[in-house]
Motif scaffolding. Structure first.
Motif, mmCIF file in Angstrom:
data_model
loop_
_atom_site.group_PDB
_atom_site.id
_atom_site.type_symbol
_atom_site.label_atom_id
_atom_site.label_comp_id
_atom_site.label_asym_id
_atom_site.label_seq_id
_atom_site.Cartn_x
_atom_site.Cartn_y
_atom_site.Cartn_z
ATOM 1 N N THR A 84 0.841 -1.201 0.000
ATOM 2 C CA THR A 84 0.000 0.000 0.000
ATOM 3 C C THR A 84 0.876 1.251 0.000
ATOM 4 O O THR A 84 0.584 2.230 -0.686
ATOM 5 C CB THR A 84 -0.959 -0.014 1.200
ATOM 6 O OG1 THR A 84 -1.647 -1.264 1.229
ATOM 7 C CG2 THR A 84 -1.972 1.113 1.122
ATOM 8 N N LEU A 85 1.966 1.190 0.737
ATOM 9 C CA LEU A 85 2.924 2.294 0.768
ATOM 10 C C LEU A 85 3.516 2.525 -0.614
ATOM 11 O O LEU A 85 3.570 3.671 -1.096
ATOM 12 C CB LEU A 85 4.040 1.922 1.756
ATOM 13 C CG LEU A 85 4.552 2.997 2.667
ATOM 14 C CD1 LEU A 85 5.174 2.376 3.888
ATOM 15 C CD2 LEU A 85 5.496 3.905 2.002
ATOM 16 N N ARG A 86 3.958 1.458 -1.259
ATOM 17 C CA ARG A 86 4.530 1.584 -2.611
ATOM 18 C C ARG A 86 3.516 2.186 -3.582
ATOM 19 O O ARG A 86 3.865 3.025 -4.411
ATOM 20 C CB ARG A 86 4.978 0.218 -3.127
ATOM 21 C CG ARG A 86 6.266 -0.266 -2.537
ATOM 22 C CD ARG A 86 6.715 -1.568 -3.209
ATOM 23 N NE ARG A 86 7.746 -2.184 -2.424
ATOM 24 C CZ ARG A 86 7.587 -3.261 -1.652
ATOM 25 N NH1 ARG A 86 6.426 -3.876 -1.593
ATOM 26 N NH2 ARG A 86 8.591 -3.740 -0.962
ATOM 27 N N THR A 87 2.268 1.747 -3.473
ATOM 28 C CA THR A 87 1.226 2.256 -4.361
ATOM 29 C C THR A 87 1.030 3.755 -4.163
ATOM 30 O O THR A 87 0.980 4.515 -5.134
ATOM 31 C CB THR A 87 -0.099 1.510 -4.105
ATOM 32 O OG1 THR A 87 0.105 0.121 -4.354
ATOM 33 C CG2 THR A 87 -1.217 2.046 -4.982
ATOM 34 N N ALA A 88 0.932 4.193 -2.910
ATOM 35 C CA ALA A 88 0.719 5.617 -2.615
ATOM 36 C C ALA A 88 1.902 6.460 -3.083
ATOM 37 O O ALA A 88 1.724 7.497 -3.721
ATOM 38 C CB ALA A 88 0.480 5.815 -1.124
ATOM 39 N N VAL A 89 3.101 6.016 -2.770
ATOM 40 C CA VAL A 89 4.301 6.778 -3.123
ATOM 41 C C VAL A 89 4.455 6.857 -4.640
ATOM 42 O O VAL A 89 4.728 7.929 -5.194
ATOM 43 C CB VAL A 89 5.547 6.162 -2.462
ATOM 44 C CG1 VAL A 89 6.832 6.745 -3.024
ATOM 45 C CG2 VAL A 89 5.488 6.361 -0.949
ATOM 46 N N ALA A 90 4.274 5.740 -5.334
ATOM 47 C CA ALA A 90 4.422 5.729 -6.790
ATOM 48 C C ALA A 90 3.415 6.668 -7.451
ATOM 49 O O ALA A 90 3.760 7.422 -8.363
ATOM 50 C CB ALA A 90 4.264 4.308 -7.333
ATOM 51 N N GLU A 91 2.170 6.641 -6.981
ATOM 52 C CA GLU A 91 1.148 7.517 -7.563
ATOM 53 C C GLU A 91 1.448 8.986 -7.255
ATOM 54 O O GLU A 91 1.270 9.851 -8.111
ATOM 55 C CB GLU A 91 -0.244 7.136 -7.071
ATOM 56 C CG GLU A 91 -1.352 7.983 -7.667
ATOM 57 C CD GLU A 91 -1.459 7.930 -9.181
ATOM 58 O OE1 GLU A 91 -2.008 8.886 -9.771
ATOM 59 O OE2 GLU A 91 -1.004 6.950 -9.807
ATOM 60 N N ALA A 92 1.923 9.270 -6.048
ATOM 61 C CA ALA A 92 2.274 10.658 -5.704
ATOM 62 C C ALA A 92 3.377 11.178 -6.615
ATOM 63 O O ALA A 92 3.314 12.313 -7.106
ATOM 64 C CB ALA A 92 2.690 10.755 -4.235
#
Length: 161
Positions: A84-92
Motif C-alpha cells: 500500500t505504501l509503494r502504491t501511494a508513493v508511486a502515484e504521488a
C-alpha cells in the motif's frame, strides 16, 4: 557610428525577447509549486485494512490501520503495509511529474511523466504504460542479489530494536 548603434539596438531587442520568453517559461512555476505542495494521494489496501497518504516527493504523511489489520499475522500485515505504501508513493510521484509537465514541460522539452514511469518500471520490475501510445511495454528484468553486491532489497530502513 550609426551602424554600431543599430547593431546594439538589435542586440538589445534580442536580449529583451529572451527575457520575455524566460518570463513566459517561468510564469507557471509559482502555481506549480503550490500544486505540488497541496499534492496528496491516498492508497487503500485491497482488503481495506491499511490506508497510506503520500504527498510531494512521495513523502508518507499518514498510515492508518483498521482493527482487522491488527488481527493479521505480522508478515502478512507488513506485506500489506509495504504494498500500500509503494502504491501511494508511486502515484504521488507520478502526479507530481504530471504537474511539472503541465506547468513547464513544453517550455523546457520535458516529458517527466514518461521518465518517472520508466524509472518505476525498472525499479519495480513491472511494465509501464506510456501515455502517448497507450500500450504496455515489456517489463524490465529484475536483477538478482548476485548481480550486484550493493543489493539492499532485503534490508529495512527502520532501526532494529
Amino acid at each position: 557610428m550609426s551602424a554600431d548603434l543599430e547593431r546594439l539596438a538589435a542586440e538589445f531587442e534580442r536580449f529583451q525577447a529572451r527575457i520575455r520568453q524566460a518570463e513566459v517559461n517561468f510564469g507557471g512555476v509559482a502555481e506549480m509549486q503550490e500544486q505540488v505542495a497541496r499534492l496528496e494521494v491516498v492508497a487503500t489496501s485491497p482488503d481495506r485494512t491499511v490506508r497510506v497518504v503520500a504527498g510531494a516527493g512521495g513523502a508518507v504523511t499518514d498510515i492508518q490501520l483498521t482493527p482487522d489489520a491488527m488481527r493479521q499475522a505480522a508478515p502478512a500485515l507488513a506485506a500489506t503495509i509495504m504494498e500500500t505504501l509503494r502504491t501511494a508513493v508511486a502515484e504521488a510521484v507520478r502526479r507530481q511529474a504530471s504537474i511539472v509537465d503541465e506547468s513547464v514541460g513544453a517550455a523546457f522539452g520535458l516529458n517527466t511523466i514518461n521518465q518517472v514511469g520508466q524509472a518505476q518500471a525498472e525499479a519495480l520490475g513491472t511494465a509501464t504504460e506510456e501515455s502517448s501510445s497507450h500500450h504496455r511495454q515489456p517489463s524490465a528484468p529484475r536483477r538478482s542479489a548476485s548481480d550486484d553486491e550493493d543489493d539492499y532489497s532485503q534490508d529495512s530502513i527502520f532501526r532494529k530494536r
